[in-house]
Scaffold this motif. Structure first.
Motif, PDB file in Angstrom:
ATOM      1  N   LEU A   1     -16.651 -59.632 103.000  1.00 22.74           N
ATOM      2  CA  LEU A   1     -16.621 -59.745 101.536  1.00 22.74           C
ATOM      3  C   LEU A   1     -17.889 -60.385 101.000  1.00 22.74           C
ATOM      4  O   LEU A   1     -18.392 -59.983  99.940  1.00 22.74           O
ATOM      5  N   ARG A   2     -18.441 -61.360 101.704  1.00 21.06           N
ATOM      6  CA  ARG A   2     -19.707 -61.975 101.271  1.00 21.06           C
ATOM      7  C   ARG A   2     -20.824 -60.931 101.256  1.00 21.06           C
ATOM      8  O   ARG A   2     -21.637 -60.887 100.332  1.00 21.06           O
TER       9      ARG A   2
ATOM     10  N   ALA B   1     -23.215 -55.790  95.977  1.00 21.45           N
ATOM     11  CA  ALA B   1     -22.745 -55.364  94.657  1.00 21.45           C
ATOM     12  C   ALA B   1     -23.517 -56.041  93.530  1.00 21.45           C
ATOM     13  O   ALA B   1     -23.711 -55.446  92.469  1.00 21.45           O
ATOM     14  N   HIS B   2     -23.959 -57.276  93.759  1.00 18.51           N
ATOM     15  CA  HIS B   2     -24.630 -58.044  92.706  1.00 18.51           C
ATOM     16  C   HIS B   2     -26.150 -57.969  92.752  1.00 18.51           C
ATOM     17  O   HIS B   2     -26.807 -58.516  91.861  1.00 18.51           O
ATOM     18  N   HIS B   3     -26.717 -57.337  93.745  1.00 21.81           N
ATOM     19  CA  HIS B   3     -28.179 -57.250  93.880  1.00 21.81           C
ATOM     20  C   HIS B   3     -28.597 -55.801  94.017  1.00 21.81           C
ATOM     21  O   HIS B   3     -29.070 -55.358  95.052  1.00 21.81           O
TER      22      HIS B   3
ATOM     23  N   ILE C   1     -21.550 -52.842  88.789  1.00 23.54           N
ATOM     24  CA  ILE C   1     -21.057 -52.781  90.160  1.00 23.54           C
ATOM     25  C   ILE C   1     -20.594 -54.160  90.629  1.00 23.54           C
ATOM     26  O   ILE C   1     -19.538 -54.293  91.248  1.00 23.54           O
ATOM     27  N   GLY C   2     -21.371 -55.196  90.306  1.00 18.46           N
ATOM     28  CA  GLY C   2     -20.964 -56.555  90.655  1.00 18.46           C
ATOM     29  C   GLY C   2     -19.704 -56.981  89.919  1.00 18.46           C
ATOM     30  O   GLY C   2     -18.811 -57.603  90.500  1.00 18.46           O
ATOM     31  N   GLY C   3     -19.625 -56.632  88.649  1.00 17.92           N
ATOM     32  CA  GLY C   3     -18.425 -56.957  87.870  1.00 17.92           C
ATOM     33  C   GLY C   3     -17.197 -56.246  88.409  1.00 17.92           C
ATOM     34  O   GLY C   3     -16.102 -56.815  88.458  1.00 17.92           O
ATOM     35  N   PHE C   4     -17.380 -55.009  88.827  1.00 17.99           N
ATOM     36  CA  PHE C   4     -16.272 -54.263  89.424  1.00 17.99           C
ATOM     37  C   PHE C   4     -15.811 -54.942  90.706  1.00 17.99           C
ATOM     38  O   PHE C   4     -14.611 -55.137  90.919  1.00 17.99           O
ATOM     39  N   PHE C   5     -16.754 -55.328  91.557  1.00 10.80           N
ATOM     40  CA  PHE C   5     -16.392 -56.042  92.787  1.00 10.80           C
ATOM     41  C   PHE C   5     -15.614 -57.313  92.454  1.00 10.80           C
ATOM     42  O   PHE C   5     -14.548 -57.563  93.033  1.00 10.80           O
TER      43      PHE C   5
ATOM     44  N   LEU D   1     -14.409 -47.971 101.662  1.00  9.34           N
ATOM     45  CA  LEU D   1     -14.758 -47.010 100.615  1.00  9.34           C
ATOM     46  C   LEU D   1     -15.782 -47.611  99.659  1.00  9.34           C
ATOM     47  O   LEU D   1     -16.756 -46.960  99.287  1.00  9.34           O
ATOM     48  N   PHE D   2     -15.574 -48.868  99.270  1.00  2.72           N
ATOM     49  CA  PHE D   2     -16.527 -49.530  98.383  1.00  2.72           C
ATOM     50  C   PHE D   2     -17.885 -49.679  99.074  1.00  2.72           C
ATOM     51  O   PHE D   2     -18.928 -49.437  98.465  1.00  2.72           O
ATOM     52  N   SER D   3     -17.873 -50.027 100.337  1.00  2.95           N
ATOM     53  CA  SER D   3     -19.113 -50.132 101.104  1.00  2.95           C
ATOM     54  C   SER D   3     -19.850 -48.794 101.125  1.00  2.95           C
ATOM     55  O   SER D   3     -21.071 -48.740 100.942  1.00  2.95           O
ATOM     56  N   ASP D   4     -19.118 -47.719 101.321  1.00  2.00           N
ATOM     57  CA  ASP D   4     -19.718 -46.382 101.286  1.00  2.00           C
ATOM     58  C   ASP D   4     -20.282 -46.072  99.906  1.00  2.00           C
ATOM     59  O   ASP D   4     -21.358 -45.481  99.785  1.00  2.00           O
TER      60      ASP D   4
END
Length: 88
Positions: free
Chosen positions: A7-8, A14-16, A26-30, A44-47
């Motif tokens: 997750l880290r 997602a934030h960079h 994308i960061g806000g979605f995460f 799926l998110f990683s992909d």
């Protein structure tokens, strides 16, 4: 602070993204959804993070259709855009 190494890593990715707009979307979605994801949704998110930011943003605002592999609840949540904080 996230204790799970996966997750880290996802949080950082997602934030960079390279632009403030992509970081917010994308960061806000995460931030809004990661706590409820199982291992398949994390994968799926990683992909999805491997895709171009302009494509992810186009899927979110509905100007482009995502590939079939991303179809489903995650993209539906991404399209809601209710996770983006806007200063007023």
């Amino acid at each position: 602070m996230l204790s799970d190494p996966e997750l880290r890593r996802l949080h950082w990715r997602a934030h960079h993204r390279g632009t403030r707009e992509a970081d917010m979307l994308i960061g806000g979605f995460f931030d809004a959804h990661h706590a409820s994801w199982d291992s398949e949704e994390r994968a799926l998110f990683s992909d999805m993070l491997e895709e171009q930011d302009v494509d992810i943003m186009a899927w979110a605002i509905g100007t482009a259709e995502p590939p079939e592999r991303f179809g489903g609840p995650m993209i539906d949540s991404l399209k809601r855009l209710d996770y983006i904080r806007i200063a007023r």
